[in-house]
Design a protein around this motif. Sequence first.
Motif, PDB file in Angstrom:
ATOM      1  N   ASP A 134      49.703 -10.882 -11.372  1.00 13.14           N
ATOM      2  CA  ASP A 134      50.933 -10.739 -11.720  1.00 13.14           C
ATOM      3  C   ASP A 134      51.537 -12.137 -12.643  1.00 13.14           C
ATOM      4  N   ASP A 135      50.684 -13.358 -12.384  1.00 15.69           N
ATOM      5  CA  ASP A 135      50.957 -14.307 -13.077  1.00 15.69           C
ATOM      6  C   ASP A 135      50.507 -14.583 -14.508  1.00 15.69           C
ATOM      7  N   GLY A 136      49.575 -13.344 -14.865  1.00 14.81           N
ATOM      8  CA  GLY A 136      49.049 -13.391 -16.266  1.00 14.81           C
ATOM      9  C   GLY A 136      47.919 -14.193 -16.503  1.00 14.81           C
ATOM     10  N   ALA A 137      47.560 -14.750 -15.562  1.00 12.95           N
ATOM     11  CA  ALA A 137      46.472 -15.788 -15.684  1.00 12.95           C
ATOM     12  C   ALA A 137      44.998 -14.970 -16.071  1.00 12.95           C
ATOM     13  N   LEU A 138      44.980 -13.769 -15.413  1.00  8.43           N
ATOM     14  CA  LEU A 138      43.851 -12.926 -15.416  1.00  8.43           C
ATOM     15  C   LEU A 138      44.452 -11.551 -16.339  1.00  8.43           C
ATOM     16  N   ASP A 139      43.842 -11.197 -17.441  1.00  9.89           N
ATOM     17  CA  ASP A 139      44.597 -10.396 -18.152  1.00  9.89           C
ATOM     18  C   ASP A 139      43.308  -9.339 -18.714  1.00  9.89           C
ATOM     19  N   LEU A 140      43.172  -8.184 -18.286  1.00  5.67           N
ATOM     20  CA  LEU A 140      41.980  -7.371 -18.892  1.00  5.67           C
ATOM     21  C   LEU A 140      42.600  -6.561 -19.965  1.00  5.67           C
TER      22      LEU A 140
END
Length: 318
Positions: free
Chosen positions: A302-308
């Motif tokens: 949800d914080d966008g730090a991990l985005d696939l």
Amino acid sequence: MAVQVVHYALDGTPAWGVVHGRRIAPLSRSFASTADLVGAGLDEAWASVPAQATLALDAVTLLSPVTSDRQFICQGINYASHVRESGMDPDKIPFNTLFTKAPSSLASSQAEVVRPAHVRLLDYEVELGLVMRRAMTGPVTVEPHALHEWLAGVTIVNDISARDVQLPQVQFYKGKSYRTFGPTGPFLLLLSPAEWRRWPDLHMRLQVNGQPRQDAYCGDMIFQPHKTLTELSALHDVQAGDLIATGTPAGCAARAPGKFAMWMMRRVLSDSTKWRLFIQKGLSNPAYLQPGDVITASIRTDDGALDLGEQRNKVVAP
């Protein structure tokens, strides 16, 4: 910080690179397979910097980050929400359901999904894919904090399924292995040891024609990655670059019948009648995929730090 690796084709030539924003930093070597990339390209990918991004992401054709020479291993009924919507109790799932899917079903995150002419109940399943970093050729115990020792990264998988083949014929492999039934990518997301501990925070979403269908966190898994890797190592050789799809949450088109209908199906109806009625009811369910439908799927924290990244696949007739 996590690294987004992409497999792409430019003027028909496949290559690998690291995504920085909307641009790609090509890797200096050409890797024939995901295994080759994992074996010899991860250090360069981790060292990539934005200044090396010389290629526009929109200028290339995306390919699956898992090549078709790799194994495609799957888990079933592995999310508590999906177990409940299937009419079962997640606290009473006694074993990890494992099966394989044909690697020839792998497709890109933008590929068309071809619904075979005889298939009428086509379903979707957004899943977190685990990509192996190293081989497991004998029993090992994988600890929860040691995923980075065994896994290279994660990717999005859509486990497309022909329910009117899979269920009446009791053939998971056959019902899930038609060509294009495995959209994968767009990215292979490489994670640091600390980032691997955030896998439960990954938020899966799938929409059909903009309508939300699936929305869940990976932390809803029943058999977590370290347990699945441990179990697999005791029964099946797994190689670098192989793909493990870890199951799907609630929201698929297929639904379990009510309790009375289940009782009738088990005690009164013949198998042929049961499955004829199943298909007949399914044909009136608008949630099943039709030619022209567009499936979008994403997985990110949800914080966008991990985005696939995001998949966008159109269903077409053959």
